[in-house]
Enzyme design. Structure first.
Site, PDB file in Angstrom:
ATOM      1  N   HIS A   1      12.723 -89.947  79.813  1.00 54.12           N
ATOM      2  CA  HIS A   1      13.968 -89.179  79.754  1.00 54.12           C
ATOM      3  C   HIS A   1      14.733 -89.392  81.046  1.00 54.12           C
ATOM      4  O   HIS A   1      14.243 -89.067  82.125  1.00 54.12           O
ATOM      5  CB  HIS A   1      13.686 -87.688  79.574  1.00 54.12           C
ATOM      6  CG  HIS A   1      13.157 -87.360  78.222  1.00 54.12           C
ATOM      7  ND1 HIS A   1      13.940 -86.851  77.220  1.00 54.12           N
ATOM      8  CD2 HIS A   1      11.933 -87.498  77.701  1.00 54.12           C
ATOM      9  CE1 HIS A   1      13.207 -86.688  76.136  1.00 54.12           C
ATOM     10  NE2 HIS A   1      11.991 -87.076  76.402  1.00 54.12           N
TER      11      HIS A   1
ATOM     12  N   GLU B   1       8.256 -78.377  80.294  1.00 54.51           N
ATOM     13  CA  GLU B   1       8.459 -78.635  81.724  1.00 54.51           C
ATOM     14  C   GLU B   1       8.547 -77.329  82.504  1.00 54.51           C
ATOM     15  O   GLU B   1       8.671 -77.346  83.730  1.00 54.51           O
ATOM     16  CB  GLU B   1       9.748 -79.438  81.923  1.00 54.51           C
ATOM     17  CG  GLU B   1       9.643 -80.839  81.350  1.00 54.51           C
ATOM     18  CD  GLU B   1      10.991 -81.497  81.135  1.00 54.51           C
ATOM     19  OE1 GLU B   1      11.261 -82.479  81.837  1.00 54.51           O
ATOM     20  OE2 GLU B   1      11.775 -81.034  80.291  1.00 54.51           O
TER      21      GLU B   1
ATOM     22  N   ALA C   1      11.675 -87.629  68.887  1.00 56.77           N
ATOM     23  CA  ALA C   1      10.482 -88.349  68.457  1.00 56.77           C
ATOM     24  C   ALA C   1       9.523 -87.311  67.899  1.00 56.77           C
ATOM     25  O   ALA C   1       9.463 -86.188  68.410  1.00 56.77           O
ATOM     26  CB  ALA C   1       9.857 -89.066  69.640  1.00 56.77           C
TER      27      ALA C   1
ATOM     28  N   HIS D   1       1.245 -91.212  74.904  1.00 62.60           N
ATOM     29  CA  HIS D   1       2.690 -91.167  75.133  1.00 62.60           C
ATOM     30  C   HIS D   1       3.274 -92.579  75.082  1.00 62.60           C
ATOM     31  O   HIS D   1       4.401 -92.780  74.612  1.00 62.60           O
ATOM     32  CB  HIS D   1       2.971 -90.512  76.491  1.00 62.60           C
ATOM     33  CG  HIS D   1       4.426 -90.303  76.786  1.00 62.60           C
ATOM     34  ND1 HIS D   1       5.269 -89.566  75.959  1.00 62.60           N
ATOM     35  CD2 HIS D   1       5.208 -90.739  77.800  1.00 62.60           C
ATOM     36  CE1 HIS D   1       6.488 -89.563  76.465  1.00 62.60           C
ATOM     37  NE2 HIS D   1       6.483 -90.272  77.578  1.00 62.60           N
TER      38      HIS D   1
HETATM   39  N1  HPA Z   1       3.180 -84.329  68.120  1.00 64.16           N
HETATM   40  C1  HPA Z   1       4.113 -83.676  68.833  1.00 64.16           C
HETATM   41  N2  HPA Z   1       5.155 -84.282  69.383  1.00 64.16           N
HETATM   42  C2  HPA Z   1       5.290 -85.594  69.197  1.00 64.16           C
HETATM   43  C3  HPA Z   1       4.349 -86.342  68.472  1.00 64.16           C
HETATM   44  C4  HPA Z   1       3.233 -85.669  67.904  1.00 64.16           C
HETATM   45  O1  HPA Z   1       2.351 -86.261  67.244  1.00 64.16           O
HETATM   46  N3  HPA Z   1       4.780 -87.634  68.480  1.00 64.16           N
HETATM   47  C5  HPA Z   1       5.938 -87.654  69.181  1.00 64.16           C
HETATM   48  N4  HPA Z   1       6.255 -86.423  69.623  1.00 64.16           N
END
Ligand code: HPA
Length: 293
Positions: free
Chosen positions: A76, A101, A128, A262
């Site tokens: 970000h 955060e 996402a 991540h």
């Molecule tokens: N869980 C929660 N937040 C997310 C995920 C997930 O599997 N993938 C991307 N952001």
């Protein structure tokens, strides 16, 4: 002492403090640009590429905006951008402020409230997400039909600001049907098909356990993430029209037997982000041609 040198993002911001805070934020933006955006677009993890398509961009780092901290989540960037997409004035949030955060819910939603103040009547939220619906694998783009706010938080706690919105906002149709239809037609125009489903917003930052993923499926969620729901609530409170798209970056925890990382989320975002950017550009172009807002 300038307040921006001393931002504690955990300080509670009740709705009643938003009008004065938004006035300062609006003045800071107006000192840099006269662009009046029609759309406000929040770019989620790995989706920041749309910012590169902006014509005549004016970029303002979060830390230059009064009361905002620098964004910290990896992936970000943390800036507000104003410019033109498909010759339409827009404001983009590249990177967002997350609850995990330590940010207060009132701070988390300030970017979308500011977008409204600057003139945007329509907010497009992207994120996402993990796939809960087994049919939604990595790379699926899902129009958000509705949400489950499972963060246990709300941006509307404390004295209300009636000049922004009502004490008890209606959330019957948070994600406007006509905007959802426009997202589907924009995708069709790009030769793509979008899924549609319910987004569950959790606090994070840990990904879910497999048991939680099964629970979310039982609750009616199709995708899960750590953002969006508070922004959508605040935007509706303020009378803005809202729509959203989740980019499914991975199957929910436990579906594959492999751990979630991540890096995997960012990699899938990098792969599918450009597809979502095409849908968004077409969405804006179509509204320009049809004359709708
Ligand atoms: N869980 C929660 N937040 C997310 C995920 C997930 O599997 N993938 C991307 N952001």
């Amino acid at each position: 002492m300038p307040a921006e040198l001393d931002v504690d993002p955990r300080t509670p911001i009740p709705p009643s403090e938003q009008p004065a805070r938004l006035a300062r934020l609006e003045a800071a933006v107006r000192a840099r640009t006269a662009i009046v955006p029609r759309y406000g677009i929040v770019l989620g993890s790995g989706l920041g590429g749309l910012a590169d398509d902006l014509a005549g961009p004016v970029a303002i780092p979060f830390a230059d905006l009064p009361g905002w901290p620098a964004a910290t989540a990896p992936g970000h960037v943390g800036r507000l951008l104003l410019g033109h997409l498909e010759r339409t004035p827009v404001v983009l949030l590249q990177g967002r402020l997350h609850l995990y955060e330590g940010n207060d819910p009132g701070l988390v939603v300030e970017p979308v409230l500011l977008m409204g103040r600057l003139g945007a009547a329509t907010i497009l939220l992207t994120n996402a997400a993990g796939g809960i619906n087994p049919a939604f694998g990595a790379g699926t783009l899902m129009v958000i039909a509705d949400h489950l706010n499972l963060t246990g938080r709300t941006p509307l706690l404390g004295p209300n600001a009636d000049e922004i919105g009502p004490r008890f906002p209606d959330l019957t149709a948070v994600y406007a049907r006509k905007l959802r239809e426009r997202l589907h037609s924009a995708a069709a125009g790009e030769g793509m098909e979008l899924a549609e489903g319910v987004y569950a917003g959790l606090l994070g930052p840990a990904y879910e356990t497999p048991a939680e993923v099964r629970m979310l499926a039982t609750l009616g969620a199709d995708a899960v993430g750590m953002s969006t729901v508070l922004e959508a609530i605040a935007a509706r409170w303020a009378g803005l029209e809202v729509c959203g798209v989740s980019l499914v970056t991975n199957a929910g925890a436990g579906y594959t037997g492999q751990p979630l990382t991540h890096e995997e989320v960012l990699a899938a975002g990098a792969e599918a982000g450009p597809r979502l950017a095409r849908v968004i550009r077409r969405f804006i172009l179509n509204s320009r041609e049809s004359g709708s807002v």
